[in-house]
Design a protein around this motif. Structure first.
Motif: not given
Length: 239
Positions: A161-180, A182-191
């Motif tokens: 897999v070379r492309l993911f869509v990642y959603t934090d369900v508890d943030r979705d539709g809340t207008l409270t800002g993304p879970n930054f 988690h995105y940093r963790n994904l960028k650090e983990t995926l090569t």
């Protein structure tokens, strides 16, 4: 960073949910094609479409409507919701859909993702990871697995897999800002794989921070429909 305005379809209408709750639904446009044409007329090139009925029913419920969006607007489209068979994927791609997103099946049957990659290629297949408290949610977000989002991402990257869509369900539709974080963790983990961010966008500043983190794209739904972010502002990021 590519921007993907979102159209979530339920009962033939464009809707938004709050934290993935089907009982907290707002109709944002009763005419799905009209909404897609609005994006196309504004110069948007790529949209994110979710078949919410399909996610619940486990089949491509709104397939014909989604194919119509493609033929009538010429927009590039990535589709998720209810993808359970290779035939469904083949049918969507034959209808001109650019990418198909595999969600629940990535957890329940990783070999299905491998078969899809082998048959259709990594450019056409995206894995959607939706998480609650860091654990992957499935079946239209109604069930939560014991698999954490980073473990699934690493496993999926290993099989191609070379492309993911990642959603934090508890943030979705809340207008409270993304879970930054988690995105940093994904960028650090995926090569090798890239990540598209989804959920919680409430202002242009969120898009700026996600671009700085290095995600490949961001899906924008409620922030647009509620007027927090304009189409002009989305275009500035590469809509």
């Amino acid at each position: 960073m590519q921007i993907y305005p979102a159209i979530d379809i339920r009962n033939g209408k464009a809707v938004r949910l709050f934290k993935g709750d089907f009982n907290q639904e707002t109709v944002v446009n009763p005419d799905v094609l009209d909404q897609a044409k609005t994006f196309a007329a504004a110069g948007i090139g790529f949209i994110h479409v979710v078949d919410l009925d399909g996610a619940l029913e486990g089949r491509a419920t709104n397939r014909d409507l989604i194919a119509n969006l493609k033929s009538k607007t010429g927009l590039r489209i990535q589709v998720g919701g209810g993808i359970r068979t290779l035939d469904q994927i083949e049918d969507y791609l034959a209808a001109g859909i650019d990418r198909v997103i595999i969600g629940s099946m990535a957890v329940k049957n990783p070999d299905f993702v491998k078969q899809a990659l082998e048959r259709f290629g990594s450019q056409a297949i995206v894995v959607g990871i939706d998480a609650k408290n860091g654990f992957v949610a499935t079946e239209g977000w109604l069930e939560t697995s014991q698999v954490d989002y980073l473990s699934l991402a690493k496993e999926m990257e290993k099989i191609g897999v070379r492309l993911f869509v990642y959603t934090d369900v508890d943030r979705d539709g809340t207008l409270t800002g993304p879970n930054f974080d988690h995105y940093r963790n994904l960028k650090e983990t995926l090569t090798e794989a890239d990540v598209i961010a989804s959920g919680g966008i409430h202002a242009v500043s969120d898009l700026v921070e996600l671009a700085q983190i290095g995600v490949a794209g961001t899906i924008v739904g409620k922030a647009y429909y509620s007027g927090k972010v304009s189409l002009d502002e989305l275009q500035q990021f590469g809509g």
